[in-house]
Design a protein around this motif. Structure first.
Motif, mmCIF file in Angstrom:
data_model
loop_
_atom_site.group_PDB
_atom_site.id
_atom_site.type_symbol
_atom_site.label_atom_id
_atom_site.label_comp_id
_atom_site.label_asym_id
_atom_site.label_seq_id
_atom_site.Cartn_x
_atom_site.Cartn_y
_atom_site.Cartn_z
ATOM 1 N N VAL A 44 0.849 -1.192 0.000
ATOM 2 C CA VAL A 44 0.000 0.000 0.000
ATOM 3 C C VAL A 44 0.885 1.242 0.000
ATOM 4 C CG1 VAL A 44 -1.728 1.310 1.295
ATOM 5 C CG2 VAL A 44 -1.874 -1.177 1.192
ATOM 6 N N PHE A 45 0.515 2.214 -0.819
ATOM 7 C CA PHE A 45 1.252 3.474 -0.933
ATOM 8 C C PHE A 45 0.278 4.641 -0.761
ATOM 9 C CE2 PHE A 45 2.906 0.230 -3.797
ATOM 10 C CZ PHE A 45 4.222 0.117 -3.376
ATOM 11 N N GLY A 46 0.781 5.727 -0.201
ATOM 12 C CA GLY A 46 -0.001 6.952 -0.115
ATOM 13 C C GLY A 46 -1.120 6.926 0.906
ATOM 14 N N ILE A 47 -1.038 6.046 1.899
ATOM 15 C CA ILE A 47 -2.117 5.963 2.885
ATOM 16 C C ILE A 47 -2.274 7.277 3.643
ATOM 17 C CG2 ILE A 47 -0.726 5.087 4.804
ATOM 18 C CD1 ILE A 47 -4.221 3.816 3.809
ATOM 19 N N GLU A 48 -1.199 8.091 3.665
ATOM 20 C CA GLU A 48 -1.259 9.377 4.372
ATOM 21 C C GLU A 48 -2.226 10.350 3.725
ATOM 22 O OE1 GLU A 48 2.020 9.692 1.279
ATOM 23 O OE2 GLU A 48 1.344 8.188 2.750
ATOM 24 N N HIS A 49 -2.680 10.051 2.503
ATOM 25 C CA HIS A 49 -3.629 10.932 1.831
ATOM 26 C C HIS A 49 -5.065 10.748 2.333
ATOM 27 C CE1 HIS A 49 -0.461 10.980 -1.544
ATOM 28 N NE2 HIS A 49 -0.395 12.106 -0.866
ATOM 29 N N LEU A 50 -5.298 9.682 3.089
ATOM 30 C CA LEU A 50 -6.606 9.530 3.725
ATOM 31 C C LEU A 50 -6.651 10.412 4.964
ATOM 32 C CD1 LEU A 50 -7.392 5.690 3.667
ATOM 33 C CD2 LEU A 50 -8.538 7.492 2.378
ATOM 34 N N PRO A 51 -7.740 11.115 5.190
ATOM 35 C CA PRO A 51 -7.820 11.951 6.397
ATOM 36 C C PRO A 51 -7.817 11.087 7.657
ATOM 37 C CG PRO A 51 -9.950 11.843 5.308
ATOM 38 C CD PRO A 51 -8.973 11.192 4.377
ATOM 39 N N LYS A 52 -7.136 11.568 8.696
ATOM 40 C CA LYS A 52 -7.095 10.824 9.960
ATOM 41 C C LYS A 52 -8.460 10.798 10.615
ATOM 42 C CE LYS A 52 -2.226 11.866 10.751
ATOM 43 N NZ LYS A 52 -1.220 12.518 11.637
ATOM 44 N N GLU A 53 -9.255 11.818 10.355
ATOM 45 C CA GLU A 53 -10.627 11.858 10.838
ATOM 46 C C GLU A 53 -11.461 12.670 9.859
ATOM 47 O OE1 GLU A 53 -10.165 15.648 13.883
ATOM 48 O OE2 GLU A 53 -10.219 13.605 14.703
ATOM 49 N N GLY A 54 -12.752 12.505 9.924
ATOM 50 C CA GLY A 54 -13.618 13.225 9.006
ATOM 51 C C GLY A 54 -13.831 12.479 7.706
ATOM 52 N N ALA A 55 -14.686 13.045 6.878
ATOM 53 C CA ALA A 55 -15.148 12.352 5.681
ATOM 54 C C ALA A 55 -14.190 12.470 4.504
ATOM 55 C CB ALA A 55 -16.518 12.901 5.272
ATOM 56 N N ALA A 56 -14.272 11.476 3.630
ATOM 57 C CA ALA A 56 -13.619 11.506 2.321
ATOM 58 C C ALA A 56 -14.316 10.484 1.439
ATOM 59 C CB ALA A 56 -12.132 11.185 2.420
ATOM 60 N N LEU A 57 -14.375 10.776 0.147
ATOM 61 C CA LEU A 57 -14.936 9.843 -0.819
ATOM 62 C C LEU A 57 -13.776 9.138 -1.511
ATOM 63 C CD1 LEU A 57 -17.623 8.842 -2.058
ATOM 64 C CD2 LEU A 57 -17.266 10.501 -3.889
ATOM 65 N N VAL A 58 -13.660 7.842 -1.279
ATOM 66 C CA VAL A 58 -12.563 7.033 -1.819
ATOM 67 C C VAL A 58 -13.051 6.402 -3.121
ATOM 68 C CG1 VAL A 58 -11.028 5.090 -1.375
ATOM 69 C CG2 VAL A 58 -11.693 6.612 0.504
ATOM 70 N N VAL A 59 -12.448 6.785 -4.242
ATOM 71 C CA VAL A 59 -12.898 6.347 -5.571
ATOM 72 C C VAL A 59 -11.824 5.463 -6.198
ATOM 73 C CG1 VAL A 59 -13.724 7.085 -7.826
ATOM 74 C CG2 VAL A 59 -14.147 8.522 -5.820
ATOM 75 N N ALA A 60 -12.184 4.233 -6.563
ATOM 76 C CA ALA A 60 -11.194 3.270 -7.055
ATOM 77 C C ALA A 60 -11.639 2.619 -8.358
ATOM 78 C CB ALA A 60 -10.939 2.192 -5.997
ATOM 79 N N ASN A 61 -10.664 2.079 -9.088
ATOM 80 C CA ASN A 61 -10.971 1.252 -10.256
ATOM 81 C C ASN A 61 -11.495 -0.100 -9.789
ATOM 82 O OD1 ASN A 61 -8.086 0.934 -9.382
ATOM 83 N ND2 ASN A 61 -8.094 -0.727 -10.904
#
Length: 292
Positions: A67-84
């Protein structure tokens, strides 16, 4: 023989004792009802105690996921994770859920948006709800985002997961961009995710369409092992997986443009292109699909 001058240190904990103790604690909590289920049916206790432990051997040992770039997920709060989306069977959604939970310090859960077919299937529907999934519709997505959840969506849908092996890692159309509208209305950042590895687990070399129509399924796959080997054909090939989380794409400046088709299209296209280009880079870094 131990060197008398060497301190062996404290004994290592017995892993089996820990597992038995954990299992007993889990059963006690289930029997006493000491757990909560949210308004969508998400059973965090069952997910942490059963679903994720069952998926981890696939994630770690079978697919050897990096896994790479996990730091781009917010530690708290919302985010929309869009994947292939790919792989004939949607194991990529499950592996992405494990990655989000196990690789984040806060052990966050990914609330997946699933197709209506998933929620029409007996047993599967109940398991999906308990693991945190809900119907892929804007009201549910917006409600989860408003509650500060990480929401996962695969805009390619069945077009992606059921495409032939010859079209591997070529993103399909992203539909009408409904996921972008949900992010815009809630001012939620979008995190594009590229998954390499799922395309090789069940290489789809054929599609028996008449049988698919008879079963009410979007496709009936033919792979090098299924249906020829029967149930053994459902064992996924041990491909090497790589998952990369891209930089957040902010949406708060477009909150008032949630119903503007051009804004929605442009953002959707930006997310799609970001995922596609990252897939190419990951494939360059993974020269062999079945490497260690």
């Amino acid at each position: 023989m131990t060197d008398p001058g060497t301190d062996p240190g404290p004994p290592l904990p017995d892993q089996w004792d820990d597992r038995v103790a954990g299992a007993l604690a889990f059963l006690r909590e289930r029997l006493t009802g000491d757990y909560e289920v949210d308004g969508f049916g998400f059973d965090r206790h069952l997910t942490d105690g059963v679903f994720l432990p069952l998926l981890r051997p696939l994630y770690k040992q079978w697919f050897r996921t990096e896994v790479f770039g996990i730091e781009h997920l917010p530690k708290e709060g919302a985010a929309l994770v869009v994947a292939n989306h790919s792989g004939t069977l949607a194991l990529d959604a499950m592996m992405l859920s494990v990655a989000v939970h196990d690789e984040t310090a806060a052990r966050r859960h990914l609330r997946l948006l699933g197709a209506d077919l998933v929620f029409r299937m007996p047993v599967v529907s109940e398991l999906a709800r308990k693991s945190g999934a809900t119907l892929a519709c804007n009201p549910d997505a917006e409600r989860l985002l408003a509650e500060g959840e990480l929401v996962g969506v695969f805009p390619e849908g069945f077009k992606g997961v059921g495409k032939p092996f010859a079209e591997r890692y070529k993103l399909q159309r992203f539909g009408r961009g409904g996921f972008v509208s949900a992010a815009l209305r809630t001012g939620t950042p979008i995190v594009p995710v590229s998954i390499v590895g799922a395309e090789e687990i069940y290489p789809m070399i054929g599609n028996i369409r008449p049988l698919a129509r008879l079963l009410g399924a979007p496709y009936f796959p033919v792979t090098p092992t299924f249906p020829w080997l029967g149930p053994l054909g459902l064992v996924p090939l041990p491909s090497k997986w790589m998952i990369e989380f891209g930089e957040q794409i902010p949406t708060d400046e477009y909150v008032d443009a949630a119903d503007d088709p051009m804004v929605v299209f442009n953002l959707s296209d930006q997310v799609r292109e970001t995922i596609q280009q990252t897939l190419y880079k990951l494939l360059d870094r993974r020269p062999d699909a079945f490497s260690a």
